[in-house]
Design an enzyme around this catalytic site. Structure first.
Site, PDB file in Angstrom:
ATOM      1  CE  LYS A   1      -2.444   7.688  -3.731  1.00  0.00           C
ATOM      2  NZ  LYS A   1      -1.973   6.412  -3.253  1.00  0.00           N
TER       3      LYS A   1
ATOM      4  CE  LYS B   1       9.500   9.213  -3.915  1.00  0.00           C
ATOM      5  NZ  LYS B   1       8.942   9.169  -2.560  1.00  0.00           N
TER       6      LYS B   1
ATOM      7  CE  LYS C   1       6.123   1.071  -4.155  1.00  0.00           C
ATOM      8  NZ  LYS C   1       4.787   1.497  -3.725  1.00  0.00           N
TER       9      LYS C   1
HETATM   10  N1  TRP Z   1       2.295   4.761   2.847  1.00  0.00           N
HETATM   11  C1  TRP Z   1       3.594   4.220   2.633  1.00  0.00           C
HETATM   12  C2  TRP Z   1       3.901   4.381   1.148  1.00  0.00           C
HETATM   13  O1  TRP Z   1       3.757   4.988   0.422  1.00  0.00           O
HETATM   14  C3  TRP Z   1       3.710   2.781   2.974  1.00  0.00           C
HETATM   15  C4  TRP Z   1       3.478   2.537   4.423  1.00  0.00           C
HETATM   16  C5  TRP Z   1       2.451   1.846   4.978  1.00  0.00           C
HETATM   17  C6  TRP Z   1       4.305   2.978   5.496  1.00  0.00           C
HETATM   18  N2  TRP Z   1       2.561   1.824   6.332  1.00  0.00           N
HETATM   19  C7  TRP Z   1       3.679   2.522   6.663  1.00  0.00           C
HETATM   20  C8  TRP Z   1       5.480   3.719   5.564  1.00  0.00           C
HETATM   21  C9  TRP Z   1       4.215   2.797   7.927  1.00  0.00           C
HETATM   22  C10 TRP Z   1       6.012   3.992   6.811  1.00  0.00           C
HETATM   23  C11 TRP Z   1       5.377   3.551   7.988  1.00  0.00           C
HETATM   24  O2  TRP Z   1       4.263   3.915   0.373  1.00  0.00           O
END
Ligand code: TRP
Length: 357
Positions: free
Chosen positions: A143, A224, A227
């Site tokens: 990113k 994949k 979104k």
């Molecule tokens: N980073 C995750 C995602 O892509 C979203 C997320 C934020 C998350 N906090 C989390 C996933 C804690 C699992 C546990 O989309």
């Protein structure tokens, strides 16, 4: 688990049998298999891939686990967001979760920012996390590549994720493969924290979705379905209009073959057959039989019909929820209260151990 939708049997989610409420579930804690937490950032709308790969699994988990699911709106600040859109999308996401079958009476379904303990624990955790380890995260590297200015938030993203998980002392974190490294970092952070301040946390385990649950992009079936993909043709948003769904599925990229046959090496057609199979409960062999003597085009038309039928009640439920903002706000408030009950207890423990008044 199966249920009937119209004339179709599907092997997906939505089991409304047990009608106990979340609070009873808490009292019954011994009967549960542990605590799970997961969430999703608010970028784009949820896709059919999120539904099949994540939300349907979460829904099943609410039966057996003490479950916390959140709309990770704080995480989405690491990308540029229009405030008005972000506010609206947070509400919509919450409604999308419910429309897809997550029952706020069976889990703590909440918006991250409404539980301020996330930001508070995040600060404590930043002080036990080596910067070098954050800089080595593949998602950070991807990113931040080619960016002139990199915000500290992008680097700290996995620290906030660890705060999300540890606040609920979650045993399991259902995530996609792409988040596994972040969970591993969280496990390391448990060691750093416990070494410095004493035993407070245990290491959470990632639950990676099974392979069949991974839905690929329609535009590039080796990737994949995401979104946040800028190419909207690759994704099926759960809120897409039937006409749009039909167009996207008809245009789905497939190889030059014609016979409808499941073959892993034929990624495009394998992906379409996977979606068809998951949504109808039919095996690949049954689908092959249904489309015997027919072409790829027939499968695409058939699949469009299945997807449109599947999403019709989801979209209706979403519209209904979004039309009653007071009700939505009250569900969010209840969810946040249920989450805060545990989060505040953990934060108090953390502050005690760290010597923070
Ligand atoms: N980073 C995750 C995602 O892509 C979203 C997320 C934020 C998350 N906090 C989390 C996933 C804690 C699992 C546990 O989309």
């Amino acid at each position: 688990m199966s249920f009937t939708m119209g004339h179709r049997r599907t092997n997906m989610i939505l089991d409304f049998r047990a009608n106990h409420c979340y609070v009873d579930g808490m009292k019954n804690n011994q009967a549960k298999k542990g605590t799970v937490l997961s969430g999703s950032t608010t970028s784009g709308d949820l896709t059919l891939g999120n539904y099949i790969g994540a939300v349907s699994q979460w829904t099943k988990m609410t039966e057996d686990y003490d479950a916390y699911f959140m709309v990770a709106n704080l995480h989405s600040l690491t990308d540029h967001q229009d405030p008005k859109e972000l506010r609206e999308r947070t509400l919509s996401f919450y409604a999308q979760y419910i429309a897809l079958g997550l029952d706020p009476a069976k889990c703590a379904l909440f918006v991250q920012s409404m539980v301020p303990e996330h930001a508070e624990l995040n600060w404590v955790l930043t002080n036990i996390t080596p910067i070098g380890q954050l800089e080595r995260m593949t998602q950070f590297k991807d990113k931040s590549e080619n960016k002139k200015q990199i915000n500290a938030g992008l680097l700290m993203y996995p620290v906030l994720m660890a705060a999300d998980i540890l606040l609920y002392r979650a045993d399991f974190v259902p995530v996609g493969q792409d988040q596994k490294q972040h969970i591993e970092l969280c496990r390391d952070m448990v060691k750093y924290f416990n070494n410095r301040f004493g035993d407070v946390f245990k290491e959470p385990a990632p639950l990676i979705a099974p392979k069949g649950a991974k839905i690929m992009s329609l535009a590039d079936p080796t990737k994949k379905m995401s979104k946040s993909d800028p190419d909207k043709n690759g994704m099926i948003s759960i809120l897409d209009d039937p006409k749009v769904l039909e167009k996207k599925l008809k245009r789905a990229v497939t190889d030059s073959g014609t016979v409808v046959k499941y073959d892993e090496n034929s990624a495009g057609i394998a992906n379409l057959m996977t979606i068809y199979s998951v949504l109808t409960g039919k095996s690949y062999a049954e689908i092959e039989k249904d489309f015997e003597g027919k072409m790829y085009g027939h499968l695409k038309v058939g699949l469009a019909e299945v997807v449109i039928e599947t999403l019709k009640p989801v979209q209706a439920k979403h519209r209904e929820l979004m039309a009653n903002r007071d009700h939505l706000a009250s569900l969010m408030k209840q969810g946040a209260e249920a989450a805060r009950a545990k989060a505040s207890e953990t934060l108090r423990l953390v502050y005690d151990h760290a010597g923070i008044l």
